[in-house]
Write an enzyme that holds these catalytic residues in place. Structure first.
Site, PDB file in Angstrom:
ATOM      1  N   ARG A  61     -10.546  -0.707  37.569  1.00 36.67           N
ATOM      2  CA  ARG A  61     -10.873  -1.917  36.821  1.00 36.67           C
ATOM      3  C   ARG A  61      -9.635  -2.750  36.496  1.00 36.67           C
ATOM      4  NH1 ARG A  61     -16.064  -1.044  34.111  1.00 36.67           N
ATOM      5  NH2 ARG A  61     -15.364  -2.100  32.224  1.00 36.67           N
TER       6      ARG A  61
ATOM      7  N   GLU B 133      -9.305  -1.898  30.124  1.00 34.47           N
ATOM      8  CA  GLU B 133      -8.312  -1.377  31.074  1.00 34.47           C
ATOM      9  C   GLU B 133      -7.341  -2.450  31.543  1.00 34.47           C
ATOM     10  OE1 GLU B 133     -11.969   1.162  31.173  1.00 34.47           O
ATOM     11  OE2 GLU B 133     -11.619  -0.991  31.432  1.00 34.47           O
TER      12      GLU B 133
ATOM     13  N   LYS C 102     -24.850   8.187  16.222  1.00 32.95           N
ATOM     14  CA  LYS C 102     -24.558   8.991  17.402  1.00 32.95           C
ATOM     15  C   LYS C 102     -24.730  10.466  17.068  1.00 32.95           C
ATOM     16  CE  LYS C 102     -21.263   8.815  21.244  1.00 32.95           C
ATOM     17  NZ  LYS C 102     -19.982   8.256  21.696  1.00 32.95           N
TER      18      LYS C 102
END
Length: 633
Positions: free
Chosen positions: A395, A367, A280
């Protein structure tokens, strides 16, 4: 190479490895330069440059369906599909979207902004292909962080069970937004260090088949040995047990390694998972060195130093204010714990985690689990603070309804990024939470007018013992008001009059209060005197104050930075009906019945006419209409 001249990915078919390496350098340079001005998801995109080039070289988009999970890493994809010339408008009003967008390009085959959806979408596309006898490839690209999402695992289970032809790219950079957590992350860590399982398996088969006369039989009989071998070579066979052929680990920055494995995968039947290791932020040192997710998504920055261009305000961020107040209270109350679904940095919970590691839980991109875990903590007398963005709370709807509110558990839900969020656009606008929470029994919903009232609401929430309580707070910084040193509780369901008036009332809360005050002052100059009420409790309503307002018979304007359908204004209308006050003029201003795209918050408010000027116009019309009606009577 002039990237703005790229029309489609077909040119990649003719490039050799050296040319692709040069293209990768140009793309990284382009991204670092452009995102320093516009901001955006720089870390994820710098990490997938070679991978994206390889995918578009070896597949034929859009016939072959490349599906980007979350979509924040699709900038390179956008460059290769002809949109480099629009990058100066990235995430700006009417400009290039920061996520895949079907209206932008035929190559964007799936729109997303939330994680863990790609595999389910890919399963649907592959099933449709198979039903009509198609032969195109379906290639979902999912990160190791998104793989912890429940629906991603559900989809893996289904794909493996049906043996669906599909090539899943697992883009493993060891991070999502923050460092990844969980057992699955540990499995991937073992796979990263285990070496090339598949090549070792092939070498064994090759050796066996070269044994004269009996080699073929031995090779056939050795399948069980090879199955055992994978347990020896790879200390985690999660994907193969699910029904996938596992290839990897693959160097995601090596074109030769990528091409060899992708070509191999294209020849195989059934689902294949390519475990691709990427870095990343690769190619830009500040982003490469980021260990906590700061460079996942940024605003403008200085290329030379990596310093962010910060706003001039000295006011605290809303996320920081709330988390720090929770931390202060936790020092005296050992029942207080904090939970976040992979957002410790965004929700500013790093300090809480450092001070109370045993009471802090980053559950990863999960979540639903976060909400029900909070409920479980509450059953044991704890005081859980669930820090979750409004857009991600969607969610966990069922868990809030079924597990938290139904059982009337003392969970404090901190709804971060409530209201319009701007550049991330329609998938992230936090405008639906009031409507989907308000109809749940037992829940209290509130939003402060400023950061001082905000800290008192945190105290109120963690002192409340009669069920769940949710506090909404916006993205960005507070107003810079003077802060009280001593925290206090606010009586549940009580509103506050900010300005007296006799000709009408504006009911509002949170970020739209300054707009309402300005509108009242403008109306005063026009000879119309209106009351402004801080309706800080959205549920329950302050019915005592509403009864007094209704008695005057004067018009009411409700203002909310949330959807009108089922929102705060609807609650006021419902109460007026219930107490037979339908004759009162009640006008509602808020988010219309449409998705709001990306752009600055101020520009978006103008577009939907949620402005001071419209509050003034609406009240003027209501007052005039009420006066005419009285004259007729």
């Amino acid at each position: 190479m002039d990237l703005t001249q790229i029309a489609n990915p077909s040119f990649l078919k003719k490039l050799d490895k050296e040319q692709m390496m040069e293209l990768a350098k140009e793309i990284r340079k382009f991204l670092i330069h452009n995102l320093s001005t516009t901001g955006g998801h720089i870390g994820p995109n710098l990490g997938v440059v070679e991978l994206t080039i390889a995918l578009h070289k070896l597949f034929d988009s859009p016939q072959d369906k490349i599906i980007w999970d979350v979509g924040h890493q699709a900038y390179v994809h956008k460059i290769l599909t002809g949109r480099a010339g629009q990058f100066d408008t990235l995430r700006q009003y009417k400009g290039l979207c920061g996520f895949p967008k079907m209206s932008e390009s035929a190559h964007d085959v799936w729109e997303t902004g939330h994680s863990s959806t790609s595999l389910s979408a890919a399963m649907g596309m592959a099933a449709a292909r198979d039903m009509v006898g198609g032969s195109n490839y379906v290639i979902p690209v999912i990160g190791d962080g998104a793989l912890t999402g429940g629906m991603a695992l559900e989809a893996l289970n289904h794909i493996g069970h049906l043996k669906t032809n599909m090539i899943v790219i697992l883009n493993d950079n060891e991070m999502s937004i923050a460092p990844n957590v969980g057992a699955l992350h540990a499995i991937l860590g073992k796979l990263r260090t285990a070496g090339k399982y598949n090549s070792a398996k092939d070498e064994l088969e090759y050796i066996l088949k070269r044994i004269p006369a009996v080699g073929g039989k031995v090779a056939a009989a050795a399948e069980r040995v090879k199955d055992s071998l994978k347990y020896l070579l790879v200390s985690g066979v999660f994907f193969e047990e699910l029904g996938f052929t596992y290839l990897g680990p693959i160097d995601g920055h090596d074109f030769t390694d990528l091409e060899r494995n992708i070509q191999y995968a294209k020849k195989m039947e059934g689902p294949v998972l390519l475990h691709v290791i990427t870095k990343k932020g690769k190619g830009y040192r500040p982003a490469e060195n980021d260990k906590i997710g700061t460079w996942h998504g940024t605003g403008p920055y200085k290329i030379e130093t990596g310093d962010f261009v910060k706003s001039a305000t000295n006011a605290p961020s809303w996320s920081g204010l709330v988390s720090e107040t929770v931390r202060k209270i936790a020092r005296d109350d050992k029942r207080v714990a904090a939970i976040t679904p992979a957002m410790p940095v965004g929700s500013k919970l790093e300090s809480f985690a450092a001070e109370f590691p045993e009471r802090f839980f980053d559950v990863g991109i999960a979540e639903q689990h976060a909400a029900t875990m909070a409920a479980g903590l509450a059953t044991q007398g704890m005081k859980p603070f669930l820090a979750i963005y409004s857009t991600f709370l969607q969610r966990a709807y069922d868990q809030v309804l079924h597990d938290i509110t139904r059982q009337k558990l003392n969970v404090f839900i901190g709804i971060d990024r409530a209201g319009l969020v701007g550049a991330d656009g329609e998938t992230h606008q936090g405008v639906f939470d009031i409507a989907f929470l308000r109809h749940m029994p037992n829940i209290v919903i509130m939003m402060p007018k400023d950061e001082n009232e905000g800290q008192h609401m945190v105290r109120t929430a963690l002192s409340y013992d009669d069920g769940p309580i949710a506090m909404r707070y916006p993205r960005g910084n507070g107003l810079g008001v003077v802060m009280d040193e001593k925290l206090k509780t606010i009586p549940i369901g009580t509103w506050e009059v900010l300005r007296e008036g006799t000709d009408g009332t504006i009911l509002t809360f949170g970020t739209t209060i300054p707009m309402a005050i300005e509108a009242a002052e403008t109306l005063s100059r026009k000879g119309i005197d209106v009351k402004v009420v801080n309706a800080r409790f959205i549920k329950p309503l302050d019915t005592d104050m509403l009864d007094e307002i209704f008695k005057d018979g004067k018009p009411i304007v409700t203002v909310e930075e949330a959807v009108l359908a089922g929102g705060f204004g609807s609650a006021v209308l419902e109460y007026a009906h219930d107490v037979s006050m339908e004759h009162i003029s009640i006008s509602r201003l808020g988010i219309p019945d449409e998705y709001i795209e990306h752009g600055s918050v101020d520009r978006l408010l103008e577009e939907i006419d949620l402005t001071c000027e419209n509050v003034v116009r609406t009240m003027e019309k209501a007052v005039a209409k009420t006066n005419v009606a009285r004259e007729i009577v």
